[in-house]
Design an enzyme around this catalytic site. Structure first.
Site, PDB file in Angstrom:
ATOM      1  N   LYS A 253      11.854   4.147   1.170  1.00 33.19           N
ATOM      2  CA  LYS A 253      13.188   3.556   1.345  1.00 33.19           C
ATOM      3  C   LYS A 253      13.751   2.810   0.157  1.00 33.19           C
ATOM      4  O   LYS A 253      14.886   3.045  -0.257  1.00 33.19           O
ATOM      5  CB  LYS A 253      13.036   2.510   2.545  1.00 33.19           C
ATOM      6  CG  LYS A 253      12.515   3.044   3.782  1.00 33.19           C
ATOM      7  CD  LYS A 253      12.651   2.117   4.915  1.00 33.19           C
ATOM      8  CE  LYS A 253      11.393   1.066   4.883  1.00 33.19           C
ATOM      9  NZ  LYS A 253      10.165   1.404   5.100  1.00 33.19           N
TER      10      LYS A 253
ATOM     11  N   ARG B  39      12.976  -4.734  12.222  1.00 34.19           N
ATOM     12  CA  ARG B  39      11.657  -3.853  12.328  1.00 34.19           C
ATOM     13  C   ARG B  39      10.830  -4.289  13.758  1.00 34.19           C
ATOM     14  O   ARG B  39       9.652  -4.057  13.804  1.00 34.19           O
ATOM     15  CB  ARG B  39      10.712  -5.079  11.399  1.00 34.19           C
ATOM     16  CG  ARG B  39      10.174  -3.904  10.203  1.00 34.19           C
ATOM     17  CD  ARG B  39       9.235  -4.670   9.232  1.00 34.19           C
ATOM     18  NE  ARG B  39       8.513  -4.224   8.200  1.00 34.19           N
ATOM     19  CZ  ARG B  39       8.934  -3.855   7.046  1.00 34.19           C
ATOM     20  NH1 ARG B  39       9.959  -4.364   6.784  1.00 34.19           N
ATOM     21  NH2 ARG B  39       8.262  -3.222   6.406  1.00 34.19           N
TER      22      ARG B  39
ATOM     23  N   ARG C  27      -0.674  -2.254   8.386  1.00 38.75           N
ATOM     24  CA  ARG C  27       0.758  -2.096   8.294  1.00 38.75           C
ATOM     25  C   ARG C  27       0.979  -0.927   9.138  1.00 38.75           C
ATOM     26  O   ARG C  27       2.353  -0.923   9.691  1.00 38.75           O
ATOM     27  CB  ARG C  27       1.195  -2.241   6.954  1.00 38.75           C
ATOM     28  CG  ARG C  27       1.223  -3.415   6.350  1.00 38.75           C
ATOM     29  CD  ARG C  27       1.247  -3.650   4.893  1.00 38.75           C
ATOM     30  NE  ARG C  27       2.505  -2.899   4.120  1.00 38.75           N
ATOM     31  CZ  ARG C  27       2.464  -2.589   3.092  1.00 38.75           C
ATOM     32  NH1 ARG C  27       1.310  -2.527   2.152  1.00 38.75           N
ATOM     33  NH2 ARG C  27       3.483  -1.871   2.398  1.00 38.75           N
TER      34      ARG C  27
ATOM     35  N   ARG D  77       1.792   3.563  -5.414  1.00 42.14           N
ATOM     36  CA  ARG D  77       2.847   2.496  -5.763  1.00 42.14           C
ATOM     37  C   ARG D  77       1.876   1.445  -6.129  1.00 42.14           C
ATOM     38  O   ARG D  77       2.371   0.567  -7.057  1.00 42.14           O
ATOM     39  CB  ARG D  77       3.616   1.913  -4.507  1.00 42.14           C
ATOM     40  CG  ARG D  77       4.501   1.077  -4.733  1.00 42.14           C
ATOM     41  CD  ARG D  77       5.505   0.801  -3.507  1.00 42.14           C
ATOM     42  NE  ARG D  77       4.845   0.141  -2.229  1.00 42.14           N
ATOM     43  CZ  ARG D  77       5.411   0.128  -1.182  1.00 42.14           C
ATOM     44  NH1 ARG D  77       6.507   0.642  -1.055  1.00 42.14           N
ATOM     45  NH2 ARG D  77       4.908  -0.511  -0.155  1.00 42.14           N
TER      46      ARG D  77
ATOM     47  N   ARG E 136       1.624  -4.892  -5.724  1.00 40.37           N
ATOM     48  CA  ARG E 136       1.775  -5.703  -4.692  1.00 40.37           C
ATOM     49  C   ARG E 136       0.519  -5.916  -3.934  1.00 40.37           C
ATOM     50  O   ARG E 136      -0.168  -5.427  -3.499  1.00 40.37           O
ATOM     51  CB  ARG E 136       2.986  -5.036  -3.718  1.00 40.37           C
ATOM     52  CG  ARG E 136       4.152  -5.182  -3.762  1.00 40.37           C
ATOM     53  CD  ARG E 136       5.120  -4.299  -3.082  1.00 40.37           C
ATOM     54  NE  ARG E 136       4.833  -4.442  -1.561  1.00 40.37           N
ATOM     55  CZ  ARG E 136       5.643  -3.843  -0.994  1.00 40.37           C
ATOM     56  NH1 ARG E 136       6.688  -3.048  -1.281  1.00 40.37           N
ATOM     57  NH2 ARG E 136       5.441  -3.837   0.455  1.00 40.37           N
TER      58      ARG E 136
HETATM   59  P1  ADP Z   1       7.292  -1.529   3.252  1.00 35.26           P
HETATM   60  O1  ADP Z   1       8.269  -0.890   2.999  1.00 35.26           O
HETATM   61  O2  ADP Z   1       6.169  -0.884   2.462  1.00 35.26           O
HETATM   62  O3  ADP Z   1       6.687  -1.814   4.699  1.00 35.26           O
HETATM   63  P2  ADP Z   1       8.654  -3.984   2.722  1.00 35.26           P
HETATM   64  O4  ADP Z   1       8.834  -4.545   1.114  1.00 35.26           O
HETATM   65  O5  ADP Z   1       9.760  -3.547   3.524  1.00 35.26           O
HETATM   66  O6  ADP Z   1       7.418  -2.940   2.486  1.00 35.26           O
HETATM   67  O7  ADP Z   1       7.907  -5.297   3.376  1.00 35.26           O
HETATM   68  C1  ADP Z   1       6.855  -5.854   3.162  1.00 35.26           C
HETATM   69  C2  ADP Z   1       6.268  -6.910   4.203  1.00 35.26           C
HETATM   70  O8  ADP Z   1       7.303  -7.873   4.364  1.00 35.26           O
HETATM   71  C3  ADP Z   1       6.194  -6.278   5.779  1.00 35.26           C
HETATM   72  O9  ADP Z   1       4.775  -5.555   5.702  1.00 35.26           O
HETATM   73  C4  ADP Z   1       6.159  -7.647   6.532  1.00 35.26           C
HETATM   74  O10 ADP Z   1       5.037  -8.387   6.495  1.00 35.26           O
HETATM   75  C5  ADP Z   1       7.237  -8.450   5.819  1.00 35.26           C
HETATM   76  N1  ADP Z   1       8.542  -8.279   6.318  1.00 35.26           N
HETATM   77  C6  ADP Z   1       9.464  -7.185   5.750  1.00 35.26           C
HETATM   78  N2  ADP Z   1      10.712  -7.049   6.501  1.00 35.26           N
HETATM   79  C7  ADP Z   1      10.357  -7.848   7.622  1.00 35.26           C
HETATM   80  C8  ADP Z   1      11.086  -8.233   8.802  1.00 35.26           C
HETATM   81  N3  ADP Z   1      12.345  -7.559   9.270  1.00 35.26           N
HETATM   82  N4  ADP Z   1      10.415  -8.713   9.840  1.00 35.26           N
HETATM   83  C9  ADP Z   1       9.285  -9.049   9.555  1.00 35.26           C
HETATM   84  N5  ADP Z   1       8.337  -9.018   8.652  1.00 35.26           N
HETATM   85  C10 ADP Z   1       8.997  -8.426   7.535  1.00 35.26           C
END
Ligand code: ADP
Length: 190
Positions: free
Chosen positions: A14, A89, A146, A128, A134
């Site tokens: 993404k 999410r 996750r 990554r 990260r």
């Molecule tokens: P990825 O695309 O690898 O899942 P992100 O950078 O989008 O990683 O998100 C990293 C973490 O941030 C998620 O695993 C979650 O813990 C938190 N997070 C991100 N967006 C949300 C959301 N909309 N609601 C709750 N937690 C979130």
């Protein structure tokens, strides 16, 4: 204003595709993950709350991310729309988004979903991790949690947006350019 949701499992690409999408369609990119990592780096109260949850592969509370999104909507100007990456999410977040947009007589334009099989998620996130370092990419257990969180809490959104006639899927297997063209051909319709 256009409100695009960029949807897909962790590691689907993404963030990579978002850069090209915001440029081509003059959008503002909102990555809730990136916003949360910024809070963690700055050591804010919100960052301290988010850190433990994120680093175990769990989600942060809905209200937290909903507040961040509304704040971005209200402060960023001079664009044709927003690209939401990593939000919503959960179903409550999707409903909250609809309500936030309704206040200004707006609605979600389209959900663009990048789909890859589970086997590929682990491979991509490990790649990554080597580049970005990260904390939530650091162990297989966290990544597996996750993936489980995605299936349990986020995947039901596919049906939510399908029922609304707003779900569009791009195959996320291929080169970055191939996937980008698939996404553009969806977005060109709006
Ligand atoms: P990825 O695309 O690898 O899942 P992100 O950078 O989008 O990683 O998100 C990293 C973490 O941030 C998620 O695993 C979650 O813990 C938190 N997070 C991100 N967006 C949300 C959301 N909309 N609601 C709750 N937690 C979130």
């Amino acid at each position: 204003m256009k409100y695009y949701i960029l949807f897909g499992p962790p590691g689907a690409g993404k963030g990579t595709q978002a850069t090209a999408m915001v440029e081509k369609y003059n959008l503002h990119h909102i990555s809730t993950g990136a916003l949360l990592r910024k809070e963690i780096a700055a050591g804010t109260e919100l960052g301290r709350l988010a850190k433990g949850l994120i680093e175990n592969g769990n989600l942060v509370p809905d209200e937290v991310v909903e507040g961040m999104i509304e704040n971005e909507f209200n402060t960023v100007k001079g664009i044709d729309g927003f690209l939401l990456d990593g939000f919503p999410r959960t179903l409550p977040q999707a409903e909250a988004l609809d309500n936030i947009l309704k206040k200004s007589s707006e609605e979600v334009t389209a959900t663009v979903s990048i789909m890859i099989p589970d086997e590929m998620i682990m491979e991509r996130i490990k790649g990554r991790a080597l580049k970005e370092g990260r904390a939530d990419d650091a162990s297989e257990d966290i990544i597996n949690n996750r993936i489980a969180t995605y299936h349990a809490q986020t995947e039901p959104l596919i049906d939510y947006y399908k029922s609304a006639g707003k779900y569009h899927e791009a195959d996320g297997v291929g080169t970055i350019e191939e996937i980008r063209e698939r996404i553009f051909s969806i977005m060109d319709k709006f």
